[in-house]
Each structure stands twice: as structure tokens, then as C-alpha cells.
Scaffold this active site. Structure first.
Site, short mmCIF file in Angstrom:
data_model
loop_
_atom_site.label_atom_id
_atom_site.label_comp_id
_atom_site.label_asym_id
_atom_site.label_seq_id
_atom_site.Cartn_x
_atom_site.Cartn_y
_atom_site.Cartn_z
N VAL A 107 9.94 10.62 0.44
CA VAL A 107 9.36 11.12 -0.69
C VAL A 107 10.30 12.14 -1.50
O VAL A 107 9.98 13.13 -2.16
CB VAL A 107 8.22 12.04 -0.30
CG1 VAL A 107 7.04 11.10 -0.01
CG2 VAL A 107 8.57 13.09 1.00
N ARG A 139 14.44 10.94 -2.64
CA ARG A 139 15.08 10.33 -3.80
C ARG A 139 15.62 8.88 -3.07
O ARG A 139 16.01 9.01 -1.75
CB ARG A 139 16.36 11.02 -4.22
CG ARG A 139 15.95 12.25 -5.40
CD ARG A 139 15.20 11.49 -6.51
NE ARG A 139 15.11 12.43 -7.48
CZ ARG A 139 13.80 13.12 -7.61
NH1 ARG A 139 12.99 12.85 -6.76
NH2 ARG A 139 13.51 13.97 -8.55
N ASP A 193 7.75 6.36 -2.21
CA ASP A 193 7.49 6.75 -3.45
C ASP A 193 8.53 6.69 -4.45
O ASP A 193 8.44 6.92 -5.50
CB ASP A 193 6.67 8.47 -3.33
CG ASP A 193 6.51 9.01 -4.84
OD1 ASP A 193 5.71 8.39 -5.34
OD2 ASP A 193 6.90 10.07 -5.03
N GLU A 234 14.86 2.81 -10.44
CA GLU A 234 13.50 2.78 -10.99
C GLU A 234 13.67 2.77 -12.37
O GLU A 234 14.34 3.25 -13.14
CB GLU A 234 13.02 4.45 -10.68
CG GLU A 234 12.74 4.68 -9.22
CD GLU A 234 12.48 5.83 -8.93
OE1 GLU A 234 11.94 6.82 -9.78
OE2 GLU A 234 12.40 6.22 -7.58
N HIS A 287 7.00 6.25 -8.04
CA HIS A 287 7.29 7.77 -8.23
C HIS A 287 6.20 8.55 -8.71
O HIS A 287 6.43 9.36 -9.67
CB HIS A 287 8.43 7.71 -9.16
CG HIS A 287 9.42 8.87 -8.82
ND1 HIS A 287 10.84 8.74 -9.11
CD2 HIS A 287 9.12 10.26 -8.46
CE1 HIS A 287 11.24 10.17 -8.68
NE2 HIS A 287 10.25 10.97 -8.40
N ALA A 339 4.00 12.89 -6.50
CA ALA A 339 4.28 14.27 -6.87
C ALA A 339 3.27 14.77 -7.71
O ALA A 339 2.93 16.07 -7.91
CB ALA A 339 5.71 14.68 -6.98
#
Length: 351
Positions: free
Chosen positions: A262, A264, A288, A293, A312, A315
Site C-alpha cells: 500500500v 509505492r 494497491d 501504472e 491504486h 486510499a
């Protein structure tokens, strides 16, 4: 800035007008200058970059840059772009503070390539803490998914099979290694300990954290790996963290171990992770974030059955924008009153 009566802050990232007014009401000495027509529309809460298909006209771009160049402070990195940040810092000698939207905003600032002189003039603060609970919940979801062999359950259901019973893993009987003890790591450690897990924390410097039974250095990950049933990465991206969790760590995990990220994607050596998932000791990875990306179509992570992918998005919360606005208002008060700023980035880490 201490002792001044007003702070001219320019809105450099999308924010609802209601929250703009709330920020000004929270700290009346802030003039939050904004022109919503110059900012991309948000597609969802926490969409600080806005719709990528949106484009300014040449005149709009000039107007946006003129606004930025009048600011004492910026709410967000312009266009979430390190290049735009570098341009603004160079063009605006009155700029003194930038509140970034990301918990790991330091990496975006570092990519701007600012000089020591720039960093002595402009302070940068992050939104660390705002996302701690949401990301810690995803981390716990990953721990539970690994312990309860979620991919196996999904496969059995898809095949319509009801096999013999087996003993599932129990988080309360496991040892969890939390890599990074910032706000996200601290909350993850607290929740894991609340479930009964034994928690080991890994951090750059020794700290005391609720729920953590012992702390090791980041250079000790490989040594402790054989002791843990699950590894949770919460670290931000930075040159010092790139590839930190590599084959020397992953290959020493016990069979069936869970890996959660969670932080990078660059913190984990993705090639080594794929190998550890495909016949290696890792039973499940809940990610995540990924190194690149969006995740490239050719990545094996798409097809490995023991991988859970979140784009991603773990959060995000409907309350994220309000929390960042409140944090910014608090930091504005601190700045105007000459008090230490929350989540201040160490300039030495940006050079």
C-alpha cells in the site's frame, strides 16, 4: 512568512468550491485564489490530477501560470507535474510553501530537480496521515485474504467444487512485518496487533509504535524474512526505497507467505515478486500499487491466480478532500504564526 497578516494561496489542483470556502473560513488570513475554469474536472473524490482528457487552451495556460506566479503558497503541485512545479518555483520568487496532495509527495518534489537555493526558500508539506486508515484497512484485507486463501476459495466456487475441509491460516497466530512506520505503517501495525498478530516493524530509524513488538532497520529485511508470515509495504517511492524488497527478502519468506503493498510499487522488485508468486514462497500478493501504472497488459501480475490487484484506489475516501483541506488550513495557521509545519519534507531528502 511568520508575522504576516495574509497568505495568498493559489489553488493548483481541483477542489470543490464548498471546501475552498471551508478552508478560508478555517483560517481567515488565507486568500485562496482560484479559477475553477482553469482546472480539470474531478472524476471522483481525491482526483487531484483531474480528467486526463481535459486540456487548457493556450490562453488558459497563460492565465493559469500567471496565477501561480503570484502565490505565496500553492494548494497542490500544478497539474501534479514535477515539470510544472519546477517552472513555477523558478518563475515565482515570492513562493514560500507548497502543500502536496499525496502522502508520498516528496517523490514528486524530488523529481522537479530543485536546487538547494530553491529548497531553502520553498517549504513542502505532504498529506501524510490523511490516507492512513483507508490504506491500513486494505492492508488488513490483504492479510486476511492471504490467511484465508481467498484465491483458492474463488477457484473452487468457479469450478463448483466442494472439497474436503482444511485448516485456514489465522492472522492472530501470524507474525506480520510492516515495512515503514510512518502514519500508514503505524495504523497498519495497530490494526494487525488488534487482530492478535505479532508485529515487527522495519524503519529507517528506531521508533516506538503501538502494537509493534520490535523494530528493525530497513537493511535487516532479509534477515528477519524467515520469521514472518506476512509482509506489508507502506513506504513511499524514493531512490533509497526502490527495489528494497527484492529477491533476497522475498525468497526467504516461509511457504504461503502474504505480501501486501500500500506504499509505492517501486519499493518491491516486481520481477522478483512474480518469481516468488509463481512457484516460490509467496502464497498471495495484494497490491494497491505497481511499479508502472496503469499496469502494462503484458505484466504476469494480470494472470497469476494468487494476485489481488487494486488500481491504486485503496486510499480514496469520500472524505479525503475535506481532510486535506483541513490539514492545509492548519498548516497555513502554523506558517502564519511561525510554528512548525506538519508533515514538513526534509530538504536534504530532495537533493
Amino acid at each position: 512568512m511568520a508575522g504576516t497578516d495574509r497568505l495568498r494561496m493559489v489553488l493548483a489542483t481541483p477542489l470543490e468550491e464548498e471546501l475552498c470556502r471551508r478552508l478560508e473560513d478555517s483560517e481567515p488570513r488565507v486568500e485562496l485564489v482560484r479559477d475553477h475554469s482553469l482546472l480539470p474536472p474531478m472524476r471522483h473524490p481525491g482526483d487531484h490530477g483531474g480528467d486526463p482528457a481535459w486540456r487548457r487552451t493556450a490562453d488558459q495556460q497563460q492565465a493559469f501560470e500567471r496565477l501561480l506566479d503570484t502565490a505565496d503558497a500553492l494548494y497542490g503541485i500544478p497539474d501534479v507535474s514535477s515539470e510544472a512545479l519546477a517552472r513555477t518555483v523558478a518563475a515565482n520568487p515570492r513562493l514560500r510553501w507548497v502543500q502536496t496532495m499525496a502522502a508520498g509527495g516528496a517523490s514528486q518534489v524530488a523529481a522537479a530537480g530543485l536546487t538547494a537555493e530553491d529548497l531553502a526558500r520553498v517549504r513542502f508539506t505532504t498529506s501524510a496521515g490523511v490516507h492512513a486508515r483507508t490504506l491500513a484497512e486494505f492492508a488488513v484485507f490483504g492479510l486476511l485474504a492471504g490467511a484465508k486463501t481467498l484465491p483458492r476459495l474463488l477457484e473452487l466456487r468457479a469450478r463448483g467444487e466442494w472439497p474436503g475441509r482444511w485448516a485456514m491460516g489465522q492472522v492472530h497466530e501470524q507474525t506480520v512485518l510492516v515495512v515503514g512506520l510512518g502514519s500508514i505503517g503505524r495504523e497498519t501495525a495497530r490494526l494487525a496487533a488488534a487482530l492478535g498478530a505479532t508485529v515487527i516493524g522495519a524503519n529507517r530509524s528506531p521508533v516506538e509504535v503501538e502494537g509493534v513488538q520490535r523494530t528493525i532497520g530497513l537493511d535487516e529485511l532479509a534477515a528477519v524474512a524467515p520469521e514472518v508470515d506476512a509482509l506489508v509495504v507502506t513506504l513511499p517511492g524514493a531512490p533509497a526505497t526502490t527495489g528494497l524488497v527484492d529477491a533476497s527478502v522475498l525468497d526467504r519468506l516461509p511457504a504461503g507467505a502474504t505480501v501486501v503493498n500500500v506504499g509505492r510499487g517501486t519499493v518491491i522488485d516486481e520481477e522478483a515478486l512474480v518469481a516468488a508468486l509463481d512457484g516460490g514462497p509467496v502464497g498471495l500478493a495484494a497490491l494497491d500499487v505497481t511499479a508502472v501504472e496503469p499496469l502494462p497488459a503484458e505484466s504476469p501480475l494480470w494472470t497469476l491466480p494468487n494476485v489481488l490487484l487494486s488500481p491504486h484506489t485503496a486510499a480514496l475516501s469520500p472524505h479525503e478532500d475535506r481532510r486535506i483541506a483541513e490539514l492545509t488550513a492548519e498548516n497555513a495557521t502554523r506558517l502564519l504564526d511561525g510554528q512548525p509545519l506538519r508533515n514538513l519534507v526534509d530538504a536534504a531528502e530532495l537533493l
